[in-house]
Each structure stands twice: as C-alpha cells, then as structure tokens.
Design a protein around this motif. Structure first.
Motif, PDB file in Angstrom:
ATOM      1  N   GLN A 155      32.766  38.007  47.036  1.00 48.90           N
ATOM      2  CA  GLN A 155      34.104  38.543  47.312  1.00 48.90           C
ATOM      3  C   GLN A 155      34.875  37.609  48.230  1.00 48.90           C
ATOM      4  O   GLN A 155      34.294  36.732  48.866  1.00 48.90           O
ATOM      5  CB  GLN A 155      33.986  39.920  47.960  1.00 48.90           C
ATOM      6  CG  GLN A 155      33.184  39.906  49.247  1.00 48.90           C
ATOM      7  CD  GLN A 155      32.809  41.299  49.727  1.00 48.90           C
ATOM      8  OE1 GLN A 155      32.546  42.190  48.926  1.00 48.90           O
ATOM      9  NE2 GLN A 155      32.801  41.495  51.033  1.00 48.90           N
ATOM     10  N   CYS A 156      36.177  37.800  48.275  1.00 48.55           N
ATOM     11  CA  CYS A 156      37.039  36.986  49.119  1.00 48.55           C
ATOM     12  C   CYS A 156      36.585  37.070  50.580  1.00 48.55           C
ATOM     13  O   CYS A 156      36.346  38.175  51.095  1.00 48.55           O
ATOM     14  CB  CYS A 156      38.484  37.474  48.986  1.00 48.55           C
ATOM     15  SG  CYS A 156      39.650  36.639  50.114  1.00 48.55           S
ATOM     16  N   LYS A 161      38.147  41.201  48.354  1.00 49.01           N
ATOM     17  CA  LYS A 161      38.433  41.444  46.924  1.00 49.01           C
ATOM     18  C   LYS A 161      37.408  40.708  46.065  1.00 49.01           C
ATOM     19  O   LYS A 161      37.073  39.552  46.330  1.00 49.01           O
ATOM     20  CB  LYS A 161      39.846  40.963  46.596  1.00 49.01           C
ATOM     21  CG  LYS A 161      40.297  41.293  45.168  1.00 49.01           C
ATOM     22  CD  LYS A 161      41.669  40.708  44.854  1.00 49.01           C
ATOM     23  CE  LYS A 161      42.778  41.487  45.534  1.00 49.01           C
ATOM     24  NZ  LYS A 161      44.124  41.030  45.072  1.00 49.01           N
ATOM     25  N   SER A 162      36.907  41.384  45.021  1.00 51.23           N
ATOM     26  CA  SER A 162      35.873  40.774  44.182  1.00 51.23           C
ATOM     27  C   SER A 162      36.345  40.454  42.763  1.00 51.23           C
ATOM     28  O   SER A 162      35.627  39.819  41.993  1.00 51.23           O
ATOM     29  CB  SER A 162      34.643  41.690  44.101  1.00 51.23           C
ATOM     30  OG  SER A 162      34.998  42.948  43.549  1.00 51.23           O
ATOM     31  N   GLN A 163      37.530  40.894  42.407  1.00 48.66           N
ATOM     32  CA  GLN A 163      38.087  40.622  41.074  1.00 48.66           C
ATOM     33  C   GLN A 163      39.383  39.824  41.207  1.00 48.66           C
ATOM     34  O   GLN A 163      40.133  40.025  42.162  1.00 48.66           O
ATOM     35  CB  GLN A 163      38.379  41.931  40.338  1.00 48.66           C
ATOM     36  CG  GLN A 163      37.183  42.837  40.153  1.00 48.66           C
ATOM     37  CD  GLN A 163      36.149  42.299  39.193  1.00 48.66           C
ATOM     38  OE1 GLN A 163      36.496  41.680  38.190  1.00 48.66           O
ATOM     39  NE2 GLN A 163      34.874  42.508  39.491  1.00 48.66           N
ATOM     40  N   GLY A 164      39.628  38.944  40.235  1.00 50.32           N
ATOM     41  CA  GLY A 164      40.881  38.201  40.238  1.00 50.32           C
ATOM     42  C   GLY A 164      40.680  36.704  40.137  1.00 50.32           C
ATOM     43  O   GLY A 164      39.674  36.240  39.598  1.00 50.32           O
ATOM     44  N   PHE A 166      40.231  33.033  41.982  1.00 45.23           N
ATOM     45  CA  PHE A 166      39.659  32.572  43.251  1.00 45.23           C
ATOM     46  C   PHE A 166      39.652  31.047  43.366  1.00 45.23           C
ATOM     47  O   PHE A 166      39.671  30.337  42.369  1.00 45.23           O
ATOM     48  CB  PHE A 166      38.219  33.077  43.407  1.00 45.23           C
ATOM     49  CG  PHE A 166      38.102  34.570  43.508  1.00 45.23           C
ATOM     50  CD1 PHE A 166      38.214  35.209  44.738  1.00 45.23           C
ATOM     51  CD2 PHE A 166      37.879  35.342  42.375  1.00 45.23           C
ATOM     52  CE1 PHE A 166      38.118  36.594  44.831  1.00 45.23           C
ATOM     53  CE2 PHE A 166      37.781  36.722  42.462  1.00 45.23           C
ATOM     54  CZ  PHE A 166      37.901  37.353  43.705  1.00 45.23           C
ATOM     55  N   CYS A 177      40.587  34.768  47.458  1.00 44.89           N
ATOM     56  CA  CYS A 177      41.377  35.296  46.347  1.00 44.89           C
ATOM     57  C   CYS A 177      42.789  34.716  46.413  1.00 44.89           C
ATOM     58  O   CYS A 177      43.215  34.179  47.440  1.00 44.89           O
ATOM     59  CB  CYS A 177      41.397  36.823  46.368  1.00 44.89           C
ATOM     60  SG  CYS A 177      42.433  37.541  47.661  1.00 44.89           S
ATOM     61  N   SER A 178      43.507  34.840  45.317  1.00 51.54           N
ATOM     62  CA  SER A 178      44.833  34.215  45.202  1.00 51.54           C
ATOM     63  C   SER A 178      45.846  34.781  46.201  1.00 51.54           C
ATOM     64  O   SER A 178      46.858  34.141  46.486  1.00 51.54           O
ATOM     65  CB  SER A 178      45.361  34.364  43.769  1.00 51.54           C
ATOM     66  OG  SER A 178      45.361  35.734  43.384  1.00 51.54           O
ATOM     67  N   ASP A 179      45.564  35.955  46.767  1.00 47.21           N
ATOM     68  CA  ASP A 179      46.462  36.527  47.777  1.00 47.21           C
ATOM     69  C   ASP A 179      46.574  35.636  49.014  1.00 47.21           C
ATOM     70  O   ASP A 179      47.555  35.713  49.762  1.00 47.21           O
ATOM     71  CB  ASP A 179      45.964  37.909  48.230  1.00 47.21           C
ATOM     72  CG  ASP A 179      46.074  38.958  47.130  1.00 47.21           C
ATOM     73  OD1 ASP A 179      46.730  38.670  46.104  1.00 47.21           O
ATOM     74  OD2 ASP A 179      45.491  40.039  47.280  1.00 47.21           O
TER      75      ASP A 179
END
Length: 251
Positions: A155-156, A161-164, A166, A177-179
C-alpha cells in the motif's frame, strides 16, 4: 563447542584453493546456514570429494563441525550437478550472483529459512531454462527484507491506499499512490506497469510466480530500478554483479 558429525543438504557455490591439494568450498544449507568446508585432497586427480564439490553441486554432505569456523567435509550422498548452469556462462553468472547476494545477507551458520527455498527454486528455474534475468529480479526484490530494508509494496507509504496507479520512492521505502505524485519529489518516475511488476515479484511467494511474461523494455526498466534501490539502500560491491553487468553488455 564440541565437534560432531552432521549431515546437511545444500548447494556448493564458491570454491578456492587452500593449501597444496585442498580447497575451501562454501555450501548453502537451510537449517545450518552458509558453511565453509575444508575439502581435503580435492585438487588431486580423480578426487571424488573434488568432483562432489564443483560449483552448483547439490545434495547431502556429511561434515565434521563445531557450528562455527571451518568445518571438514567427510563424505557425501546423492550429489548431482546443475549441468545447465555449469555449462552455460550466462546462466552461471546469474546463478553465481544470486548465491553471492544471499551469502552477503547472512552470517555463517545463520538459519536461512525461506531464503534457502528461494535460492534453490531460483537455481532450479535458471538451470531449466527459465529467463534468468526475471528470476534474478524476483530474488533481489524478495531479498531486500533479509538486508533489513524490506520495502512497503502492499500500500501507499503515505496514505495506505492499495489500489490504483503507483510509483516507487527509495527515500520513503516503498510505493506511492498517484495522489502524492506532485508532493513527493523523491519518486522514481516509473511507469505504472513497471511499478506493478516490482510489486508482483516482491510480494508473491516465488513458487506461485510461474513463468512471468514481461516485455524487454519493462524488464530493462525494472532492472535499472532494482539496481538503484540496492545501490542507494545497501551499497554492495559484488564481483559477481560486476561480471554479470559486463557480460550483458556483450549479449
């Protein structure tokens, strides 16, 4: 500590001359870790002990040991060679690097646990003709934990966050994560596919990885990323790595 006879199972991976007709051979075992053996008379013509301790020999060895320092090889049982490695320079170079990498992560006689299984699986796969570059990258990502720098790949590292989509940050020790791409300037600027490969090979048990299909471009990018992670966090200077890199320049 008193010396005792003990039978160990393992892989011979490093040899050097010791006195006139003897040699020192390193063996990687699961429960007893990495042991340096004195092999008496191994360099004499027709020595059976010499033949049983060629690099990439695998089997059961009876040793005389105190659990520290040098041990003596007495005899062996059911030893065989990984001939695919012994007769192929490229496979040999990858396998030598993998075992050297594991050797430097542990003290002598330190239990290797799952990393012995990892080493044996990798050697068997390379011997059988599976892509040695990909197998080596898998070992490197999974071995980071043994060096005390296990990356956060689930995760991030900032928000969990674990989906998305990276990227990877060496400074943060894991994926972002992209955030957080705009606020974290230490990220490696990997493509999402490349980060996904690093996550997969770092997290999945090696026996479940099967035959991973990765494009040459992605493989080169992940190789570069892994080299940078090692350089910036562990700073090893292995002769086996230098030789492997030189070999790849001519292939």
């Amino acid at each position: 500590m008193a010396r005792e006879l003990k039978e160990v199972q393992g892989i011979i991976f490093k040899r050097q001359k010791y006195k006139e007709a003897d040699l020192l051979a390193k063996i990687m075992t699961k429960e007893n870790g990495i042991i340096t053996l004195i092999v008496r008379g191994a360099l004499k013509p027709k020595s059976k002990l010499g033949a049983a301790t060629l690099n990439f020999s695998y089997g059961n060895y009876v040793i005389y040991t105190s659990g520290h320092g040098l041990s003596n090889l007495r005899t062996y049982k059911e030893v065989r060679q990984f001939d695919g490695l012994y007769n192929n320079l490229t496979k040999n170079a990858y396998a030598s690097f993998i075992l050297d990498l594991i050797d430097h992560a542990f003290l002598e006689y330190q239990n290797l646990g799952k990393y012995y299984t990892l080493a044996l699986y990798a050697i068997k796969k390379i011997n059988a003709g599976v892509d040695p570059e990909m197998i080596t990258q898998i070992v490197q990502m999974q071995l980071l934990a043994a060096y005390g720098v296990e990356p956060q790949l689930k995760q991030c590292v900032i928000c969990g966050k674990s989906q998305g989509i990276f990227d990877y940050s060496i400074k943060r020790g894991g994926i972002l994560c992209s955030d957080h791409f705009r606020v974290e300037n230490s990220r490696m600027h990997l493509k999402p596919k490349q980060t996904a490969v690093l996550r997969t090979i770092g997290l999945l048990p090696i026996e479940r990885l099967g035959s991973i299909k990765v494009s040459d471009d992605t493989k080169k990018a992940t190789r570069k990323a892994i080299d940078r992670i090692y350089r910036d966090t562990i700073d090893l200077n292995l002769k086996t790595k230098k030789f492997l890199d030189e070999l790849k320049m001519f292939n």
